[in-house]
Design a protein around this motif. Structure first.
Motif, PDB file in Angstrom:
ATOM      1  N   CYS A  56       0.829  -1.211   0.000  1.00 17.35           N
ATOM      2  CA  CYS A  56       0.000   0.000   0.000  1.00 17.35           C
ATOM      3  C   CYS A  56       0.864   1.263   0.000  1.00 17.35           C
ATOM      4  O   CYS A  56       0.553   2.245   0.677  1.00 17.35           O
ATOM      5  N   GLY A  57       1.990   1.209  -0.746  1.00 14.81           N
ATOM      6  CA  GLY A  57       2.853   2.371  -0.865  1.00 14.81           C
ATOM      7  C   GLY A  57       3.779   2.611   0.302  1.00 14.81           C
ATOM      8  O   GLY A  57       4.475   3.633   0.352  1.00 14.81           O
ATOM      9  N   ARG A  58       3.841   1.673   1.255  1.00  9.27           N
ATOM     10  CA  ARG A  58       4.702   1.822   2.425  1.00  9.27           C
ATOM     11  C   ARG A  58       5.629   0.616   2.527  1.00  9.27           C
ATOM     12  O   ARG A  58       5.235  -0.513   2.220  1.00  9.27           O
ATOM     13  N   SER A  59       6.836   0.838   3.016  1.00  9.34           N
ATOM     14  CA  SER A  59       7.750  -0.268   3.289  1.00  9.34           C
ATOM     15  C   SER A  59       7.297  -0.988   4.538  1.00  9.34           C
ATOM     16  O   SER A  59       6.940  -0.346   5.548  1.00  9.34           O
ATOM     17  N   THR A  60       7.308  -2.311   4.499  1.00 10.55           N
ATOM     18  CA  THR A  60       6.789  -3.101   5.606  1.00 10.55           C
ATOM     19  C   THR A  60       7.670  -4.316   5.861  1.00 10.55           C
ATOM     20  O   THR A  60       8.427  -4.758   4.998  1.00 10.55           O
ATOM     21  N   LEU A  61       7.520  -4.880   7.060  1.00 12.39           N
ATOM     22  CA  LEU A  61       8.202  -6.113   7.435  1.00 12.39           C
ATOM     23  C   LEU A  61       7.237  -6.945   8.265  1.00 12.39           C
ATOM     24  O   LEU A  61       6.956  -6.618   9.420  1.00 12.39           O
ATOM     25  N   ALA A  62       6.697  -8.002   7.670  1.00 15.09           N
ATOM     26  CA  ALA A  62       5.761  -8.880   8.363  1.00 15.09           C
ATOM     27  C   ALA A  62       6.527  -9.850   9.258  1.00 15.09           C
ATOM     28  O   ALA A  62       7.604 -10.338   8.898  1.00 15.09           O
ATOM     29  N   PHE A  63       5.975 -10.149  10.430  1.00 12.09           N
ATOM     30  CA  PHE A  63       6.605 -11.095  11.351  1.00 12.09           C
ATOM     31  C   PHE A  63       5.551 -11.676  12.277  1.00 12.09           C
ATOM     32  O   PHE A  63       4.374 -11.271  12.251  1.00 12.09           O
ATOM     33  N   LYS A  64       5.947 -12.634  13.096  1.00  9.05           N
ATOM     34  CA  LYS A  64       5.044 -13.238  14.077  1.00  9.05           C
ATOM     35  C   LYS A  64       5.733 -13.302  15.431  1.00  9.05           C
ATOM     36  O   LYS A  64       6.952 -13.451  15.511  1.00  9.05           O
ATOM     37  N   ASP A  65       4.935 -13.211  16.483  1.00  4.32           N
ATOM     38  CA  ASP A  65       5.515 -13.363  17.812  1.00  4.32           C
ATOM     39  C   ASP A  65       5.585 -14.854  18.148  1.00  4.32           C
ATOM     40  O   ASP A  65       5.347 -15.727  17.298  1.00  4.32           O
ATOM     41  N   HIS A  66       5.916 -15.166  19.380  1.00  3.93           N
ATOM     42  CA  HIS A  66       6.124 -16.550  19.814  1.00  3.93           C
ATOM     43  C   HIS A  66       4.824 -17.359  19.856  1.00  3.93           C
ATOM     44  O   HIS A  66       4.862 -18.584  19.999  1.00  3.93           O
ATOM     45  N   GLU A  67       3.665 -16.683  19.729  1.00  3.93           N
ATOM     46  CA  GLU A  67       2.380 -17.378  19.704  1.00  3.93           C
ATOM     47  C   GLU A  67       1.703 -17.266  18.342  1.00  3.93           C
ATOM     48  O   GLU A  67       0.507 -17.495  18.206  1.00  3.93           O
ATOM     49  N   ASN A  68       2.502 -16.902  17.338  1.00  6.16           N
ATOM     50  CA  ASN A  68       2.024 -16.760  15.962  1.00  6.16           C
ATOM     51  C   ASN A  68       1.023 -15.623  15.775  1.00  6.16           C
ATOM     52  O   ASN A  68       0.186 -15.660  14.858  1.00  6.16           O
ATOM     53  N   GLN A  69       1.119 -14.619  16.651  1.00  6.70           N
ATOM     54  CA  GLN A  69       0.349 -13.398  16.430  1.00  6.70           C
ATOM     55  C   GLN A  69       0.801 -12.780  15.110  1.00  6.70           C
ATOM     56  O   GLN A  69       2.002 -12.611  14.869  1.00  6.70           O
ATOM     57  N   ARG A  70      -0.136 -12.433  14.245  1.00 10.37           N
ATOM     58  CA  ARG A  70       0.168 -11.893  12.921  1.00 10.37           C
ATOM     59  C   ARG A  70       0.446 -10.390  13.027  1.00 10.37           C
ATOM     60  O   ARG A  70      -0.442  -9.611  13.365  1.00 10.37           O
ATOM     61  N   LEU A  71       1.680 -10.009  12.725  1.00  6.44           N
ATOM     62  CA  LEU A  71       2.143  -8.647  12.948  1.00  6.44           C
ATOM     63  C   LEU A  71       2.886  -8.120  11.733  1.00  6.44           C
ATOM     64  O   LEU A  71       3.394  -8.883  10.920  1.00  6.44           O
ATOM     65  N   MET A  72       2.979  -6.804  11.642  1.00  2.12           N
ATOM     66  CA  MET A  72       3.742  -6.188  10.566  1.00  2.12           C
ATOM     67  C   MET A  72       4.256  -4.831  11.028  1.00  2.12           C
ATOM     68  O   MET A  72       3.511  -4.045  11.626  1.00  2.12           O
ATOM     69  N   LEU A  73       5.527  -4.563  10.788  1.00  3.80           N
ATOM     70  CA  LEU A  73       6.083  -3.232  10.988  1.00  3.80           C
ATOM     71  C   LEU A  73       5.840  -2.412   9.729  1.00  3.80           C
ATOM     72  O   LEU A  73       6.023  -2.905   8.613  1.00  3.80           O
ATOM     73  N   VAL A  74       5.434  -1.166   9.909  1.00  2.00           N
ATOM     74  CA  VAL A  74       5.101  -0.289   8.793  1.00  2.00           C
ATOM     75  C   VAL A  74       5.908   1.001   8.925  1.00  2.00           C
ATOM     76  O   VAL A  74       5.898   1.646   9.981  1.00  2.00           O
ATOM     77  N   SER A  75       6.604   1.382   7.860  1.00  2.00           N
ATOM     78  CA  SER A  75       7.404   2.603   7.868  1.00  2.00           C
ATOM     79  C   SER A  75       6.526   3.840   7.701  1.00  2.00           C
ATOM     80  O   SER A  75       5.635   3.883   6.863  1.00  2.00           O
ATOM     81  N   ASP A  76       6.833   4.880   8.492  1.00  2.00           N
ATOM     82  CA  ASP A  76       6.146   6.164   8.397  1.00  2.00           C
ATOM     83  C   ASP A  76       6.861   7.140   7.450  1.00  2.00           C
ATOM     84  O   ASP A  76       6.484   8.304   7.392  1.00  2.00           O
ATOM     85  N   GLU A  77       7.870   6.666   6.735  1.00  2.00           N
ATOM     86  CA  GLU A  77       8.690   7.575   5.937  1.00  2.00           C
ATOM     87  C   GLU A  77       7.863   8.404   4.945  1.00  2.00           C
ATOM     88  O   GLU A  77       8.114   9.595   4.752  1.00  2.00           O
ATOM     89  N   LYS A  78       6.862   7.792   4.324  1.00  2.00           N
ATOM     90  CA  LYS A  78       6.028   8.501   3.350  1.00  2.00           C
ATOM     91  C   LYS A  78       4.644   8.807   3.907  1.00  2.00           C
ATOM     92  O   LYS A  78       3.760   9.250   3.179  1.00  2.00           O
ATOM     93  N   ASN A  79       4.463   8.603   5.195  1.00  2.00           N
ATOM     94  CA  ASN A  79       3.133   8.717   5.773  1.00  2.00           C
ATOM     95  C   ASN A  79       2.764  10.161   6.094  1.00  2.00           C
ATOM     96  O   ASN A  79       3.592  10.950   6.551  1.00  2.00           O
ATOM     97  N   VAL A  80       1.523  10.504   5.851  1.00  2.00           N
ATOM     98  CA  VAL A  80       0.959  11.772   6.310  1.00  2.00           C
ATOM     99  C   VAL A  80      -0.371  11.461   6.985  1.00  2.00           C
ATOM    100  O   VAL A  80      -1.044  10.497   6.633  1.00  2.00           O
TER     101      VAL A  80
END
Length: 322
Positions: free
Chosen positions: A114-138
């Motif tokens: 969606c136009g943003r750099s991201t890094l999907a990952f999971k915690d130790h219980e397989n919680q579905r998570l993603m880091l999202v960069s604010d570099e282009k965010n307004v």
């Protein structure tokens, strides 16, 4: 008077099996601050842990209910299928990729979503998570990373990003977002599936809901690593009362306004069964603890203080003092 637009995402609440392991991951691995160690007010036998930026600013809280007997999650539809966490810029994602590699955290590659750099990952219980960069965010600004964490300030997590919903009947959820809650359609993009983006308030990463239609899957069976509900920001209890009146006028069943002490809440389910909450921005987590001591002791709202001994007796000790 008409309702003001919702400001953005207030918090996301999920389920964990073990508070100790959960605390270790979200504070020591992700560098979030535990801003409140309290109990689920609807079942005081379980912890309710609030992780956030430095002081639990609205829009930064990722909370967990501890349910020791909970089983695994069986993923499906009609659920909150992804929680995202904001970081300042693209460079931060490289830091997190290296950190996840070092400590064996399951993750995918850095990619654009969606136009943003991201890094999907999971915690130790397989919680579905993603880091999202604010570099282009307004839009809705993020919070301030916890400066005393193990994560350098420039790379710390500064709040919640878009929340993803997977539903069996797209039009039902969209109608609630747009016609009831006042969200507006932003755009549609393609990932592995078609994703429809809706936003509120000032928009941006902190005010978006991404919706996927998935008719073929059964309803998700919630367990450890699943999300319980998402809350949206309301300025104050005056506005919350207007929302209560609106839901009533539309014959939408709801909880009525609930006093949570740190904020006031109003709950209802959209037609696909996902639990939505509207929550006020204040009074906040410093109403009963000093800023420097947030999350160190078991905090109970005044209406539970006379039951403190009984409540503490049902909880496993959880050491969180600094």
């Amino acid at each position: 008077m008409p309702n003001k637009q919702l400001i953005g995402i207030h918090h996301v609440s999920a389920i964990t099996k073990n508070a100790r392991d959960n605390y270790n991951f979200y504070t020591k691995m992700l560098g979030l601050r535990l801003v409140k160690k309290t109990v689920n007010q609807d079942d005081t036998s379980m912890y309710h842990l609030f992780y956030a930026d430095e002081r639990g600013n609205p829009g930064t809280d990722f909370t967990f209910f501890e349910i020791p007997v909970v089983g695994r999650t069986y993923e499906g539809t009609n659920c909150i299928s992804l929680t995202t966490l904001r970081v300042k810029n693209d460079k931060a994602l490289e830091y997190w990729k290296n950190r996840f590699n070092k400590y064996g955290v399951q993750h995918e590659i850095i990619s654009e979503v969606c136009g943003r750099s991201t890094l999907a990952f999971k915690d130790h219980e397989n919680q579905r998570l993603m880091l999202v960069s604010d570099e282009k965010n307004v839009g809705v600004p993020g919070g301030k990373a916890w400066g005393k964490s193990t994560i350098p300030d420039d790379y710390g997590i500064i709040g919640l990003g878009p929340v993803e919903l997977t539903v069996s009947r797209l039009e039902r959820t969209v109608n609630t977002l747009v016609e009831v809650l006042g969200f507006r359609k932003k755009h549609t993009y393609q990932s592995s599936k078609t994703i429809h983006v809706y936003e509120t308030g000032e928009g941006g990463s902190g005010a978006e809901v991404h919706v996927i239609e998935e008719k073929a899957l059964p309803r998700e069976k919630a367990g450890r690593g699943s999300v319980h509900h998402v809350a949206f920001r309301v300025k104050d209890n005056i506005e919350l009362k207007k929302w209560e009146n609106k839901l009533t006028s539309l014959n939408i069943g709801h909880s009525g306004i609930v006093e949570r002490y740190y904020f006031q809440s109003l709950y209802f389910r959209e037609p696909n069964g996902i639990l939505f909450e509207l929550a006020t921005d204040g009074p906040g987590f410093e109403v009963d603890e000093e800023f420097e001591e947030l999350g160190e002791k078991l905090a109970l709202p005044p209406f539970f203080e006379d039951k403190r001994a009984e409540i503490e007796a049902k909880l496993q000790p959880l050491e969180t003092s600094k």
